[in-house]
Design a protein around this motif. Sequence first.
Motif, PDB file in Angstrom:
ATOM      1  N   THR A  30       0.841  -1.194   0.000  1.00 25.31           N
ATOM      2  CA  THR A  30       0.000   0.000   0.000  1.00 25.31           C
ATOM      3  C   THR A  30       0.873   1.239   0.000  1.00 25.31           C
ATOM      4  OG1 THR A  30      -1.632  -1.206   1.299  1.00 25.31           O
ATOM      5  CG2 THR A  30      -1.874   1.174   1.189  1.00 25.31           C
ATOM      6  N   GLU A  31       0.500   2.246  -0.777  1.00 29.74           N
ATOM      7  CA  GLU A  31       1.260   3.488  -0.847  1.00 29.74           C
ATOM      8  C   GLU A  31       0.520   4.610  -0.120  1.00 29.74           C
ATOM      9  OE1 GLU A  31       2.453   4.464  -4.809  1.00 29.74           O
ATOM     10  OE2 GLU A  31       2.736   2.377  -5.365  1.00 29.74           O
ATOM     11  N   GLY A  32       1.180   5.205   0.865  1.00 31.64           N
ATOM     12  CA  GLY A  32       0.605   6.350   1.555  1.00 31.64           C
ATOM     13  C   GLY A  32      -0.241   6.021   2.759  1.00 31.64           C
TER      14      GLY A  32
ATOM     15  N   SER B 213       3.412  11.523   2.155  1.00 31.21           N
ATOM     16  CA  SER B 213       3.844  11.197   0.809  1.00 31.21           C
ATOM     17  C   SER B 213       3.234   9.867   0.397  1.00 31.21           C
ATOM     18  CB  SER B 213       5.373  11.113   0.739  1.00 31.21           C
ATOM     19  OG  SER B 213       5.805  10.733  -0.535  1.00 31.21           O
ATOM     20  N   TYR B 214       2.963   9.705  -0.912  1.00 30.75           N
ATOM     21  CA  TYR B 214       2.273   8.516  -1.384  1.00 30.75           C
ATOM     22  C   TYR B 214       3.159   7.644  -2.268  1.00 30.75           C
ATOM     23  CZ  TYR B 214      -1.840  10.763   0.464  1.00 30.75           C
ATOM     24  OH  TYR B 214      -2.745  11.354   1.317  1.00 30.75           O
ATOM     25  N   ASP B 215       4.437   7.576  -1.958  1.00 33.78           N
ATOM     26  CA  ASP B 215       5.336   6.708  -2.708  1.00 33.78           C
ATOM     27  C   ASP B 215       5.712   5.499  -1.858  1.00 33.78           C
ATOM     28  OD1 ASP B 215       8.222   7.335  -1.399  1.00 33.78           O
ATOM     29  OD2 ASP B 215       6.986   9.148  -1.495  1.00 33.78           O
ATOM     30  N   LYS B 216       6.103   4.434  -2.522  1.00 33.67           N
ATOM     31  CA  LYS B 216       6.419   3.191  -1.825  1.00 33.67           C
ATOM     32  C   LYS B 216       7.620   3.335  -0.907  1.00 33.67           C
ATOM     33  CE  LYS B 216       4.502  -0.513  -4.654  1.00 33.67           C
ATOM     34  NZ  LYS B 216       4.777  -1.808  -5.292  1.00 33.67           N
ATOM     35  N   GLU B 217       8.602   4.117  -1.334  1.00 37.71           N
ATOM     36  CA  GLU B 217       9.819   4.236  -0.539  1.00 37.71           C
ATOM     37  C   GLU B 217       9.513   4.818   0.849  1.00 37.71           C
ATOM     38  OE1 GLU B 217       9.496   5.136  -3.675  1.00 37.71           O
ATOM     39  OE2 GLU B 217      10.792   3.637  -4.622  1.00 37.71           O
ATOM     40  N   THR B 218       8.720   5.904   0.864  1.00 34.88           N
ATOM     41  CA  THR B 218       8.363   6.523   2.145  1.00 34.88           C
ATOM     42  C   THR B 218       7.534   5.575   2.991  1.00 34.88           C
ATOM     43  OG1 THR B 218       8.406   8.734   1.162  1.00 34.88           O
ATOM     44  CG2 THR B 218       7.187   8.471   3.223  1.00 34.88           C
ATOM     45  N   THR B 219       6.550   4.949   2.365  1.00 35.26           N
ATOM     46  CA  THR B 219       5.676   4.028   3.095  1.00 35.26           C
ATOM     47  C   THR B 219       6.474   2.896   3.720  1.00 35.26           C
ATOM     48  OG1 THR B 219       3.903   4.520   1.522  1.00 35.26           O
ATOM     49  CG2 THR B 219       3.619   2.588   2.919  1.00 35.26           C
ATOM     50  N   TYR B 220       7.344   2.307   2.924  1.00 30.45           N
ATOM     51  CA  TYR B 220       8.129   1.180   3.419  1.00 30.45           C
ATOM     52  C   TYR B 220       9.078   1.613   4.534  1.00 30.45           C
ATOM     53  CZ  TYR B 220      11.071  -2.983   3.374  1.00 30.45           C
ATOM     54  OH  TYR B 220      11.748  -4.110   3.737  1.00 30.45           O
TER      55      TYR B 220
ATOM     56  N   SER C  18      -6.129   1.864   2.103  1.00 28.64           N
ATOM     57  CA  SER C  18      -6.261   2.970   1.164  1.00 28.64           C
ATOM     58  C   SER C  18      -7.699   3.428   1.003  1.00 28.64           C
ATOM     59  CB  SER C  18      -5.697   2.569  -0.206  1.00 28.64           C
ATOM     60  OG  SER C  18      -6.392   1.453  -0.715  1.00 28.64           O
TER      61      SER C  18
END
Length: 327
Positions: free
Chosen positions: A47-49, A119-126, A150
């Motif tokens: 999931t992103e964000g 932020s809604y990117d995978k890197e930040t979420t992870y 989401s």
Amino acid sequence: MKKNKRMLVALMSAVMLGTFSVVPNMVYAETDTSVPFAVTIDNPDLTEGYFAVIFKNDYSKEMIENTIIPELKSNDKIKDIRYYKTYYNADKFYTTDPSSAAIDVEYIQRDVYIVELVSYDKETTYAVENAFSKTEYFHYIDAVNFFKASDAKIPPDDESEPFTAKLEDNFIANSVIVTFKSKYTKDEIENTIIPELKSINGIKTFKDMTSSYIVELNFEREDKESAYNTAKALYDTGYFYCVEMNMLPNTASDNVKGDANCDGELSMADAVTIMQYISNPDKYGENGTDKNHITEQGKKNADIAGENDGVTNADALAIQKKLLKLE
């Protein structure tokens, strides 16, 4: 047979809600043990964000909301952490329908919180999920949308999703799903707002589904104009974030063999509809006086035993065998 019945009810609750998920080989017991965080950044379902978390039972709700969450929100990548839903455990099946607890099953109540990021990117979420996994607070971190994270967006109190339904849309006319704005407490909704809304023409009951309500209407499934007018009247009150009319399309029942009552799913209620129709066609036939009478589409769906021989007791028996997996 009892286990089959439990599973059937859990599955039917999930179809109504659209928020059902199966978590393989995982039972959320009353424990302080953490489920290992094993998700990788290249997981296509990440999931992103948003992501969901379940705190360990060591911590009271007061401590979670007044101490732990403020500490976690010091991370500048976090926009909000909020309570979302309560789930009930039943043989690894999860449902948001509290009425399912009436079945003879051990249910465990777990509070779920949604973490929303800036932020809604995978890197930040992870990165945030990894940081959370290193704390001692969580029993489980849901990184791959098991809990529909989401879909858990809560709008500002002065905003609503536009009412976009149209009379020509493909919807049924006996129910609507609504989500109240977040500024209203459960007490206000149950004791003040819903009694007021029940004065609107066509409303039968409000069924609490934890995050939303199913509004059952007093109309025939085909009476789309009346249902549309009622749904629009609900939206115009200003109480709702969202009023949805497309929770079950008309065409859904066309693909469900045995769906005599045209609710989009196969259940014991379909066998009852058939038996009522056979025993009293004047009342329960396609031109019957009872509001739960069978329709022409229902008769087509119901005819599953024999070669197009019409609706008979054999069809009701075939449905029961199918549900009990005795075919």
